[in-house]
Structures are given as structure tokens and as C-alpha cells.
Design a protein around this motif. Structure first.
Motif, PDB file in Angstrom:
ATOM      1  N   TYR A 165      69.182  76.804  30.301  1.00 47.90           N
ATOM      2  CA  TYR A 165      69.941  75.468  29.862  1.00 47.90           C
ATOM      3  C   TYR A 165      70.105  75.046  28.474  1.00 47.90           C
ATOM      4  O   TYR A 165      71.265  74.865  27.570  1.00 47.90           O
ATOM      5  CB  TYR A 165      69.108  73.993  30.733  1.00 47.90           C
ATOM      6  N   THR A 174      68.406  75.033  39.555  1.00 44.49           N
ATOM      7  CA  THR A 174      68.089  74.259  39.316  1.00 44.49           C
ATOM      8  C   THR A 174      69.270  73.659  40.656  1.00 44.49           C
ATOM      9  O   THR A 174      69.400  72.694  41.726  1.00 44.49           O
ATOM     10  CB  THR A 174      69.337  73.705  38.241  1.00 44.49           C
ATOM     11  N   TYR A 185      68.491  68.798  43.410  1.00 47.00           N
ATOM     12  CA  TYR A 185      67.732  68.227  43.168  1.00 47.00           C
ATOM     13  C   TYR A 185      68.406  66.941  43.106  1.00 47.00           C
ATOM     14  O   TYR A 185      69.821  66.729  42.345  1.00 47.00           O
ATOM     15  CB  TYR A 185      66.934  68.688  41.841  1.00 47.00           C
ATOM     16  N   SER A 222      69.682  65.602  39.289  1.00 50.31           N
ATOM     17  CA  SER A 222      70.153  66.680  38.363  1.00 50.31           C
ATOM     18  C   SER A 222      71.443  66.270  37.373  1.00 50.31           C
ATOM     19  O   SER A 222      72.571  65.898  38.478  1.00 50.31           O
ATOM     20  CB  SER A 222      70.626  68.082  39.153  1.00 50.31           C
ATOM     21  N   ASP A 223      71.330  66.486  36.662  1.00 51.69           N
ATOM     22  CA  ASP A 223      72.783  66.711  35.687  1.00 51.69           C
ATOM     23  C   ASP A 223      73.953  67.502  35.782  1.00 51.69           C
ATOM     24  O   ASP A 223      75.125  67.351  36.176  1.00 51.69           O
ATOM     25  CB  ASP A 223      72.404  66.141  33.819  1.00 51.69           C
ATOM     26  N   ASN A 247      74.313  69.819  38.999  1.00 51.65           N
ATOM     27  CA  ASN A 247      74.724  69.941  39.337  1.00 51.65           C
ATOM     28  C   ASN A 247      75.931  68.922  39.675  1.00 51.65           C
ATOM     29  O   ASN A 247      76.759  69.524  40.529  1.00 51.65           O
ATOM     30  CB  ASN A 247      74.294  70.051  41.506  1.00 51.65           C
ATOM     31  N   SER A 279      73.045  61.642  41.136  1.00 46.60           N
ATOM     32  CA  SER A 279      71.338  61.132  41.014  1.00 46.60           C
ATOM     33  C   SER A 279      72.258  59.387  41.468  1.00 46.60           C
ATOM     34  O   SER A 279      71.544  58.836  40.567  1.00 46.60           O
ATOM     35  CB  SER A 279      71.301  60.911  39.481  1.00 46.60           C
TER      36      SER A 279
END
Lengths: 263, 151
Positions: A70, A108, A113, A116-117, A119, A196
Motif C-alpha cells: 500500500y 487485499t 474484505y 476494504s478501501d 477494492n 464497507s
């Protein structure tokens, strides 16, 4: 997490063999392993495969290796030149630099997830995940449906001419997002993704159809698309926010993202 | 399994389990200056430099560090002591538990960003939590430390 056997393959073919034929588990950044109580019979380390790169690829694409961290996304001059501060905005709220020096793009993606930001941004951009030895799948489809059988993520392919914006709300700076959204103009159409919820990222297909292929939609049209996005998705409640709250605040994020891209 | 680590410039062969994180292995090898904090990848107390980059040792697989160079606060004692003078002058040392990880992150930032703004400092240090919540004093200390370096 207990790992009974650990292998460090030196080629992608060897790694694929271990994952597919010996039922090994590919290990990305491994930052979450400690939180897991399972036993992993065979861990397959991908860190010796040269998969940490961000580079231009033909035609008009950028490819990001699965083991790219990241922090590398956040500081990449190439990504900044192509997408402005998109990737920095997407990942820079995540815990701290020390963790962002560990967690990887491939990990990721594979985890799909909910929180996740990254994705969400990938989904909005229309990114493709490339499974070794070459199968290409739209990230949004992979996040939604997964992949049947064992797989090995080699890289992600981004359309280099897309323009996108990422928006999120968090209770505190380094927490998981309550909700996040990204919008992108691909050059011929709009894409909107929301993550999210707290479930994983999804495309807002009705809102995307509403915007059509008009690169400069009106404020009214953007408002309609933002409301449509909140109406078409399912939301859940968890310790961070209720489903109702998520639905209520999402239109503001989608509106901001669309307006930022439209200019 | 046996792995080889270059810790503070010294070659060490250490035994570890495949799923073990670096914090455990370093502490077992005697490097107890690497503190255990939240042990969930959030607080930054366990920070070490791996090939010069700050990482959370509680979240880094020890086997992946095989053959790599690791710096703990003892390995950066001279620079850390210089920085510590600024911390104490600003009353920002407080309980000191976060100090090893915090100081290593500051030293990494100094190498990566020679002249950071206050916003950049806060952003770089966001992963180092202080249980005494002495953040304002820390920021003052960092700014004065960097200013002194440029003087």
C-alpha cells in the motif's frame, strides 16, 4: 495462525503448483495471519516472485504486481501522474505507514474484505485481476462471486486513462470506514462502486445506467444517481454504524465523487 | 526452521516457527527493546526498520525477514539519543513505552522526507499511538529536532 509447512517458490509456475496441486495457501502481506486461529498446512510465500511493481503496460494500461504494498501505491509517481491523488486518498487513512509497508494489493483482493478501501477504487476503475497463468476477471465480478477452485493472483490491470475519485467516512482516522464510495469516468461510461456496507464492494449498476455515457452530467442527474445508488444496494448494521445510517450518508459520498470527477 | 537476520549490523541465526511474527523472534533473541503493545497491528510500539523501512514487527512474518537487515532502537542509539533530548525538552517523553517505535519512525521519516510540513509529520506518525496522549509535545519535539538538523 499456525503454519505447518512454509514454502518460498522462486517461480510463478512453482507457486501455482503448490497452490493448485498441494492445496497450499498463498500468503500476501500476512498482516492478518496473527488474528486467525486456524492451522495452515502449507503456506506459500509470494515475496520472492518479483511481484512488487507498478508499471505501464500496453495498451494504455498500468499493471500492479500482487505483492506491491500500500505504501508503494501511495507514493508511486506513475500512479500520481495518471490518477492524481486517487491512490493516496484511498489508502493513506489505513492504520500507519508501518502497516502500509506490509499489506499488499494481492492480499487485499484475495481476501475480498468488506472493509476494504482499495477494492472499492479498483471496482470503480474497472480494474482486472489477472490470475496466473493469464486468466483475466473484472475485479468487481471477482469481489462479488469469487473464483472457483484454487487461484494465484499475479497482478491487477488498470485502465490508465480512467479518472476517478474515492470518498469515505470513518469514525476515527485509522479505523475501518463506515462506508466508502468511488466513481470513475472510463472515457466512455461512468462506474460507481460502494464498499464497507459493511459487506464487500459492489457496483451500483442502476446509478451507472442513469448517468449513461454523458461525460458532464448535470447536478440534477448526479443527485439522481447518488440517490439511486443508495436505493439499489443492501446495507448492514455493525458496531460502527447502522444500515439506515449508511444508506443515509451514501448519497453525499457518491455525489462528491461524481462531482470531483466531472469537474 | 533456522533463519539468518542481520540485526543492528550483527549476523544472527535464529530459530522460528513458520507462522511466527518478527516481534516474538527478536525478543527471544534478546532484542527486548522491541516492545509488545497491542499485538494487533495498530499501535506502532513494535516498529523496527526492515531494510530501512518502518514495519510493524508484530505483523511481519519472521521467515520473510530471512537474510534481511533489521534495525531496532539499539541499532539507532546515537540518532535516537539526539532526538530524545528534544523529546525531554518538550516534556514529551512521558512513560516512554511508545518511544522505541516512535523514535524509529521519526528517524525513517527524516530520511524519507528531509523537510516535512506539520501535516506530513502528523500523517507519517499516525501509526504510532501514545498511551499518554502526548502528541502535541511530540510534534513540537520533532519540529525542533528537524529544524536543528537544518540549522
Amino acid at each position: 495462525m499456525e503454519i505447518l509447512e512454509f514454502a518460498s517458490p522462486r517461480t510463478l509456475d512453482e507457486a501455482l503448483h503448490l497452490v493448485r496441486d498441494r492445496h497450499g495457501t498463498a500468503i500476501g502481506g500476512a498482516a492478518w495471519l496473527r488474528m486467525n486461529t486456524k492451522i495452515m498446512p502449507l503456506g506459500v510465500d509470494l515475496s520472492e516472485l518479483g511481484l512488487d511493481y507498478i508499471r505501464e503496460a500496453a495498451p494504455d494500461s498500468i499493471e500492479i504486481g500482487a505483492m506491491t504494498t500500500y505504501r508503494e501505491l501511495e507514493t508511486s509517481p506513475l500512479l500520481e501522474a495518471r490518477f492524481g491523488r486517487l491512490f493516496s486518498t484511498t489508502v493513506s487513512h489505513i492504520v500507519g505507514i508501518q502497516l502500509r509497508n506490509i499489506i499488499t494489493v494481492g492480499g487485499t483482493l484475495a481476501g475480498r474484505y468488506g472493509f476494504s478501501d482499495l477494492n472499492t477504487t479498483f471496482c470503480a476503475l474497472g480494474a482486472k485481476v489477472i490470475f496466473y497463468p493469464g486468466k483475466s476477471v473484472d475485479v468487481a465480478s471477482f469481489i462479488q462471486d469469487g473464483e472457483e477452485g484454487p487461484f494465484l493472483i499475479e497482478k491487477v490491470l488498470l485502465p490508465a486513462s480512467a479518472k476517478a475519485s474515492y470518498q469515505q467516512v470513518r469514525i476515527t482516522a485509522n479505523d475501518f470506514p463506515i462506508i466508502n464510495a468511488a466513481a470513475a469516468w472510463t472515457g466512455s461510461s461512468w462506474r460507481i462502486a460502494v464498499g464497507s456496507r459493511p459487506a464487500a464492494s459492489r457496483l451500483c449498476k442502476k446509478a451507472m445506467v442513469l448517468l449513461g455515457n454523458e461525460p458532464y452530467p448535470s447536478d440534477e442527474k448526479i443527485e439522481q444517481a447518488a440517490s439511486a445508488a443508495a436505493e439499489e444496494l443492501q446495507f448492514g448494521s455493525d458496531i460502527r454504524a447502522s444500515a439506515e445510517y449508511r444508506r443515509e450518508i451514501l448519497p453525499a459520498l457518491v455525489r462528491r465523487a461524481l462531482m470531483e470527477v466531472r469537474g | 526452521m533456522i533463519i539468518t537476520l542481520y540485526i543492528n549490523g550483527k549476523k544472527e541465526s535464529v530459530e522460528c516457527q513458520p507462522g511466527e511474527m518478527l516481534t516474538e523472534v527478536l525478543r527471544r533473541a534478546g532484542y527486548v527493546e522491541v516492545k509488545k503493545g497491542c499485538d494487533t497491528g495498530n499501535c506502532g510500539v513494535c516498529t523496527v526498520l526492515l531494510e530501512g523501512k518502518p514495519v510493524l514487527s508484530c505483523s511481519y512474518l519472521a521467515v520473510r525477514a530471512d537474510g534481511k537487515h533489521i534495525t531496532t532502537i539499539q541499532g539507532a542509539a546515537k540518532e535516537a539519543e539526539e532526538f530524545a533530548h528534544f523529546l525531554t525538552a518538550e516534556g514529551a517523553d512521558q512513560c516512554g513505552f511508545c518511544a522505541p517505535g516512535f523514535a524509529l519512525t521519526v528517524l525513517a521519516m527524516k530520511k524519507e522526507m528531509p523537510n516535512p510540513s506539520e501535516g506530513e509529520i502528523r500523517h507519517y506518525l499516525a501509526g504510532n499511538l501514545c498511551r499518554c496522549s502526548g502528541y502535541e509535545g511530540q510534534i513540537r519535539a520533532i519540529k525542533k529536532y528537524l529544524e536543528a538538523d537544518h540549522a
